[in-house]
Enzyme design. Structure first.
Site, PDB file in Angstrom:
ATOM      1  CG  ASN A 209      -0.015  73.910  69.168  1.00 37.71           C
ATOM      2  OD1 ASN A 209       1.096  74.943  69.779  1.00 37.71           O
ATOM      3  ND2 ASN A 209      -0.154  73.962  67.654  1.00 37.71           N
ATOM      4  CG  ASP A 278      -2.663  65.869  64.486  1.00 41.50           C
ATOM      5  OD1 ASP A 278      -1.101  66.145  63.356  1.00 41.50           O
ATOM      6  OD2 ASP A 278      -1.989  65.406  65.167  1.00 41.50           O
ATOM      7  CE  LYS A 288     -17.695  87.876  67.595  1.00 39.06           C
ATOM      8  NZ  LYS A 288     -17.692  89.132  68.549  1.00 39.06           N
ATOM      9  N   PRO A 308      -2.824  67.189  56.109  1.00 37.77           N
ATOM     10  CG  PRO A 308      -2.071  68.539  54.409  1.00 37.77           C
ATOM     11  CD  PRO A 308      -3.024  68.381  55.374  1.00 37.77           C
ATOM     12  CB  ILE A 310       4.288  68.767  56.876  1.00 38.74           C
ATOM     13  CG1 ILE A 310       3.105  69.717  56.447  1.00 38.74           C
ATOM     14  CG2 ILE A 310       5.071  69.756  55.968  1.00 38.74           C
ATOM     15  CD1 ILE A 310       3.132  70.763  57.313  1.00 38.74           C
ATOM     16  CG  PHE A 326      10.562  68.218  67.370  1.00 41.90           C
ATOM     17  CD1 PHE A 326      11.453  68.548  66.027  1.00 41.90           C
ATOM     18  CD2 PHE A 326      11.655  68.493  68.293  1.00 41.90           C
ATOM     19  CE1 PHE A 326      13.036  69.224  66.833  1.00 41.90           C
ATOM     20  CE2 PHE A 326      12.766  69.313  69.543  1.00 41.90           C
ATOM     21  CZ  PHE A 326      13.055  69.544  68.190  1.00 41.90           C
ATOM     22  CE  LYS A 344       3.774  61.856  62.216  1.00 45.56           C
ATOM     23  NZ  LYS A 344       3.743  63.126  61.906  1.00 45.56           N
TER      24      LYS A 344
END
Ligand code: PMT
Length: 405
Positions: A209, A278, A288, A308, A310, A326, A344
């Site tokens: 990302n 996720d 490859k 998982p 965390i 966050f 969470k």
């Protein structure tokens, strides 16, 4: 709580790295500090005293025996004036003079007279650095609690490669933050995650990302500057390690989980600023994947399995440990964050609106909401990530006072 402006005396000795000094002055001033310079006669051959005078707006002290210079502010008052003395670049010669208390010029006299902490940024040829005489001088200076930043390893101006490059101005400034910081987090050990994870598809491809790591690294730097110990678990990022931080690099979410769980025992405060994937590809191909091996009509189907969580896992058994998460949200930021903190189970959630161009991923600024489990919401408007980090830590300190170890 941002850092109080302080008085910094920058002493410059005669090395080619002195060309970086004007930039160092600018960066220290940008932090709000008042800077004055004192230079050796050799340094004046590498950097123009007039440049430093224009930048600092003060006379650049050079001559111990010049009545007009001494009349303005004598060398003892200059030594007393400083909250911190920096020596940059520090040559092998000045290290020798410092370690033996030689004060035959203005810089030597000030370094001997000052009661302020001293930060030294050495710069010299690799063989001069490695010479037993220099190493013995360093040992003496370390024993006297003189602080060092660098030198770095790399290509040297003399043509040699190796240890001897002066630390970059930003590394010196980071160390100044550590030395002049509030020390309000002494005794705390932070475990901070930063950057994005990279979930391998095959030997060369992965899913990742846009996280740059800037938010988490700013938090690590801020925590160290307040006297905390920091372990930074870094995913994909190109950022250099902040001074004084222990760094562990990881790639995937599973690796991040392993390191976080291994380091958790010694952490009193955890901040999870990393953008953790996720999902990951269920199978990682060792080689490859060859395009020719695929049917162009059918394409390539990847099956993703859940990683998982965390943050949820460590929050479930946090005890007296403070856990801060966050939330990267693109709509209904506050409502989504209020739901997320329940799910969470952390003590504080920092929610950023990633639909904004100036906040969230891969920018230098952020704008966040601090959300607590009992539904309290505090908005922090757009600021640099460093300022946001300072405000998050102010809140962490408040929480720590309410929930001592
Ligand atoms: O790195 P920068 O470019 O500076 O950008 C900063 C940032 C936008 C990445 C940062 O401010 C941020 O929002 N980080 C969290 C991103 C994220 O993964 O958000 P989330 O809402 O998907 O996850 C919520 C929390 O759970 C996060 O603390 C995350 O670290 C954690 N998590 C998520 C998934 C997972 N499998 N395990 C986790 O621990």
């Amino acid at each position: 709580m941002t850092m109080e402006p302080r008085r910094i005396l920058l002493t410059v000795t005669g090395g080619i790295a002195a060309y970086k000094v004007p930039e160092l002055v600018r960066q220290l001033q940008r932090e709000g500090h008042e800077v004055r310079c004192a230079i050796t006669s050799a340094a004046a051959r590498f950097v123009a005293p007039l440049s430093l005078q224009v930048l600092t707006g003060a006379t650049v002290r050079q001559d111990l025996f010049d009545p007009s210079e001494e009349g303005e502010i004598d060398h003892i008052r200059l030594a007393d004036w400083a909250d911190l003395v920096i020596v940059a670049p520090a040559t092998a010669n000045v290290l020798g003079r410092m370690s033996h208390g030689l004060a035959e010029d203005l810089v030597g006299a000030v370094l001997l007279a000052t009661q302020a902490p001293i930060l030294v940024a050495p710069a010299m040829n690799v063989n001069m650095w490695n010479h037993p005489a220099t190493q013995a001088n360093l040992e003496l200076l370390h024993a006297r609690e003189v602080n060092f930043v660098g030198p770095g390893v790399g290509e040297l101006a003399c043509g040699w490669e190796g240890e001897g490059r002066m630390a970059e101005p930003e590394q010196i400034v980071a160390q100044v933050r550590v030395l002049l910081g509030s020390k309000s987090l002494v005794g705390e050990t932070f475990l901070i995650t930063a950057g994005g994870t990279s979930e391998p598809i095959d030997a060369v491809r992965s899913i990742t990302n846009r996280s740059s790591g800037k938010m988490g690294f700013a938090l690590a730097e801020a925590a160290v500057s307040r006297g905390a110990k920091v372990c930074l678990v870094a995913g994909v990022t190109a950022l250099p390690t902040p001074a004084g931080v222990e760094r562990v690099d990881v790639e995937s979410a599973l690796e991040m989980r392993d390191v976080v769980l291994a380091k958790l025992g010694s952490a009193s405060i955890v901040i999870k600023a990393a953008a953790v994937a996720d999902f990951r590809p269920e199978v990682r191909e060792e080689k490859k994947i060859k395009k020719e091996s695929l049917d162009p009509q059918a394409g390539l189907t990847l099956r993703l399995v859940e990683n998982p969580d965390i943050l949820a896992e460590i929050s479930a058994s946090k005890g007296s440990r403070l856990v801060v998460g966050f939330a990267a949200e693109s709509e209904d930021v506050v409502q989504s964050a209020l739901r997320k903190i329940k799910k969470k189970g952390c003590d504080l959630l920092v929610a950023n609106d990633i639909s904004r161009a100036d906040a969230g991923f891969n920018v230098d600024t952020n704008s966040v909401y601090l959300v607590t489990p009992d539904g309290e919401v505090e908005e922090i408007p757009l600021l640099s990530k460093r300022e946001i980090a300072a405000q998050i830590l102010d809140r962490v300190e408040k929480l720590r006072n309410e929930k001592p170890c």
